[in-house]
Design a protein around this motif. Structure first.
Motif, mmCIF file in Angstrom:
data_model
loop_
_atom_site.group_PDB
_atom_site.id
_atom_site.type_symbol
_atom_site.label_atom_id
_atom_site.label_comp_id
_atom_site.label_asym_id
_atom_site.label_seq_id
_atom_site.Cartn_x
_atom_site.Cartn_y
_atom_site.Cartn_z
ATOM 1 N N PHE A 250 0.776 -1.221 0.111
ATOM 2 C CA PHE A 250 0.025 -0.030 -0.044
ATOM 3 C C PHE A 250 0.967 1.362 0.002
ATOM 4 N N GLU A 251 1.809 1.237 0.941
ATOM 5 C CA GLU A 251 2.671 2.289 1.066
ATOM 6 C C GLU A 251 3.519 2.631 -0.325
ATOM 7 N N THR A 252 3.791 1.581 -1.036
ATOM 8 C CA THR A 252 4.821 1.517 -1.937
ATOM 9 C C THR A 252 3.865 2.174 -3.320
ATOM 10 N N PHE A 253 2.629 1.696 -3.463
ATOM 11 C CA PHE A 253 1.933 2.249 -4.659
ATOM 12 C C PHE A 253 1.313 3.700 -4.467
ATOM 13 N N PHE A 254 1.107 3.830 -3.024
ATOM 14 C CA PHE A 254 0.494 5.207 -2.958
ATOM 15 C C PHE A 254 1.748 6.128 -2.405
ATOM 16 N N GLY A 255 2.898 5.863 -2.487
ATOM 17 C CA GLY A 255 3.838 6.793 -1.989
ATOM 18 C C GLY A 255 4.802 7.529 -3.342
ATOM 19 N N ALA A 256 4.422 7.593 -4.378
ATOM 20 C CA ALA A 256 4.983 8.023 -5.416
ATOM 21 C C ALA A 256 5.843 9.162 -5.076
ATOM 22 N N LYS B 125 -2.688 24.868 -21.068
ATOM 23 C CA LYS B 125 -2.148 23.616 -20.676
ATOM 24 C C LYS B 125 -1.155 23.520 -19.567
ATOM 25 N N MET B 126 -0.132 24.247 -19.658
ATOM 26 C CA MET B 126 1.039 24.535 -18.511
ATOM 27 C C MET B 126 0.141 24.734 -17.333
ATOM 28 N N PHE B 127 -0.753 25.973 -17.273
ATOM 29 C CA PHE B 127 -1.270 26.130 -15.848
ATOM 30 C C PHE B 127 -2.011 25.422 -15.466
ATOM 31 N N LEU B 128 -2.899 24.529 -16.021
ATOM 32 C CA LEU B 128 -3.641 23.404 -15.707
ATOM 33 C C LEU B 128 -2.581 22.335 -14.982
ATOM 34 N N LEU B 129 -1.538 21.927 -15.878
ATOM 35 C CA LEU B 129 -0.632 20.981 -15.319
ATOM 36 C C LEU B 129 0.123 21.288 -13.987
ATOM 37 N N TRP B 130 0.291 22.603 -13.993
ATOM 38 C CA TRP B 130 0.952 23.191 -12.697
ATOM 39 C C TRP B 130 -0.130 22.889 -11.630
ATOM 40 N N ILE B 131 -1.326 23.212 -11.700
ATOM 41 C CA ILE B 131 -2.231 22.904 -10.710
ATOM 42 C C ILE B 131 -2.345 21.570 -10.355
ATOM 43 N N PHE B 132 -2.310 20.479 -11.146
ATOM 44 C CA PHE B 132 -2.469 19.360 -10.964
ATOM 45 C C PHE B 132 -1.022 18.569 -10.266
ATOM 46 N N ILE B 133 -0.095 19.162 -10.549
ATOM 47 C CA ILE B 133 1.129 18.658 -10.077
ATOM 48 C C ILE B 133 1.141 19.304 -8.709
ATOM 49 N N ALA B 134 0.555 20.596 -8.267
ATOM 50 C CA ALA B 134 0.676 21.241 -7.013
ATOM 51 C C ALA B 134 -0.216 20.179 -6.186
ATOM 52 N N ILE B 135 -1.342 19.815 -6.801
ATOM 53 C CA ILE B 135 -2.049 19.001 -5.710
ATOM 54 C C ILE B 135 -1.421 17.716 -5.587
ATOM 55 N N TYR B 136 -0.981 17.073 -6.641
ATOM 56 C CA TYR B 136 -0.318 15.818 -6.438
ATOM 57 C C TYR B 136 0.774 15.666 -5.564
ATOM 58 N N ASN B 137 1.685 16.930 -5.266
ATOM 59 C CA ASN B 137 2.641 16.855 -4.439
ATOM 60 C C ASN B 137 2.084 17.190 -2.920
ATOM 61 N N LEU B 138 0.925 17.863 -3.075
ATOM 62 C CA LEU B 138 0.457 18.171 -1.641
ATOM 63 C C LEU B 138 -0.165 16.820 -0.768
ATOM 64 N N ILE B 139 -0.723 15.876 -1.582
ATOM 65 C CA ILE B 139 -1.345 14.655 -0.626
ATOM 66 C C ILE B 139 -0.022 13.757 -0.709
ATOM 67 N N PRO B 140 -0.321 12.757 0.464
ATOM 68 C CA PRO B 140 0.641 11.608 0.553
ATOM 69 C C PRO B 140 0.315 10.480 -0.072
ATOM 70 N N TRP B 141 -0.738 10.346 -0.803
ATOM 71 C CA TRP B 141 -1.266 9.207 -1.481
ATOM 72 C C TRP B 141 -1.162 9.304 -2.869
ATOM 73 N N ARG B 142 -0.074 9.764 -3.344
ATOM 74 C CA ARG B 142 0.281 9.613 -4.692
ATOM 75 C C ARG B 142 0.576 8.351 -5.362
ATOM 76 N N MET B 143 -0.313 8.392 -6.557
ATOM 77 C CA MET B 143 -0.061 6.990 -7.219
ATOM 78 C C MET B 143 0.914 7.169 -8.352
ATOM 79 N N PRO B 144 1.971 6.161 -8.549
ATOM 80 C CA PRO B 144 2.841 6.467 -9.555
ATOM 81 C C PRO B 144 2.201 6.018 -10.831
#
Length: 312
Positions: free
Chosen positions: A2-8, A76-95
């Protein structure tokens, strides 16, 4: 596991440009095939003497579509920045795994259902969607009529991002979802096998959504899966040929500016004529059907006892 998959690992914002270049522009790649099928449908309809195309509407749809693609590339760049910022914010990141596209797509479509539903029931969001319904002829070019200001509705899809899907998976999901809706805008595909009609937003199911008859209005919001409409009570089967367009059809059908912003002009006009702040807020955020009924009643065009008609 679980930690491996959600800890990208987090994605460095310094690599944003290289990631952006790695996100495929699926809609741009598909454009030649889309225009091929548009031309095929057009010439077949002309040969069969079917009035499925209007010159002014076709011009308007094409210009709206080209403008939407251009805006999407710019944002596209702005939206990608938003998604990356959210991705980095949460601890359950999927690879990044290709198969995560499947649950992402299903959840994305669920959010799309509610975004679409709300877009018909709140005027503020209706103004970001009405462009898609202004065509009075139903053909493949109607799929190009995507509002230039529809990106306001990103808020409806943020829950999918907060679930931890990789930003590239999110972008691919969005593009495939948009591309799916191309083929449903045609009258040449009749009803499909029952199991497909039951699960998916087929051309028959989506024609209902574009119909202006009372029984068709505010029905079949599903973008890919019609199952959401069946669950939440907004499904309507196609039982008669729809009459396409909106309750009050627009002029200047070739003008992409008018197609995209005519509802905003109407909102500004209504707000200027409003009696107090309560009416101002009602004109901006009210249900389009209630607003239409209220305005006609206020102007003496609708008897008090008449049952309200629903704005499409």
């Amino acid at each position: 596991m679980f930690e491996t998959f959600f800890g990208a690992e987090k994605i460095s914002l310094h690599s944003l440009e290289s990631i952006e270049q790695g996100v495929p522009n699926i809609i741009v790649w598909a454009a030649p095939f889309m225009f091929f099928f548009v031309l095929l449908e057009y010439f077949i309809s002309r040969w069969q003497n079917k009035k499925l195309y209007s010159r002014s509407e076709t011009i308007g749809s094409t210009l709206v579509g080209l403008g939407n693609v251009a805006i999407g590339l710019v944002l596209k760049m702005f939206l990608l920045w938003i998604f990356i910022a959210i991705y980095n914010l949460i601890p359950w990141r999927m690879p990044f795994h290709w198969w995560t596209f499947i649950p992402c797509y299903i959840l994305f479509d669920f959010c799309s259902y509610w975004a679409h539903n709300v877009s018909h029931r709140l005027r503020f969001f209706w103004a970001t969607h009405v462009a898609h319904h202004t065509g009075e002829h139903y053909n493949l070019t109607v799929s190009f009529r995507l509002s230039w200001v529809q990106y306001f509705k990103i808020i409806f899809f943020l829950p999918v991002a907060f679930l931890g899907f990789h930003p590239i998976i999110l972008f691919v999901t969005n593009q495939v979802a948009v591309l799916f809706q191309f083929w449903v805008h045609t009258e040449y595909i009749k009803k499909m096998p029952r199991i497909i009609e039951y699960i998916f937003a087929t051309p028959s199911n989506h024609r209902v959504h574009h119909g202006s008859q009372e029984k068709y209005i505010n029905k079949n919001y599903g973008a890919t899966f019609i199952i959401w409409d069946r669950i939440f009570g907004t499904f309507q089967e196609e039982t008669e040929r729809p009459i396409y367009g909106i309750t009050h059809n627009i002029d200047h059908k070739h003008d992409p500016i008018h197609i995209n912003f005519h509802e905003y002009y109407d909102i500004i006009r209504d707000v200027k004529q409003a009696d107090g702040w309560r009416e101002v807020l009602f004109y901006i955020f009210g249900n389009p059907s209630d607003i239409d009924t209220y305005k006609r009643r206020k102007n003496g065009l609708l008897p008090i006892t008449e049952e309200k008609k629903t704005e499409h």
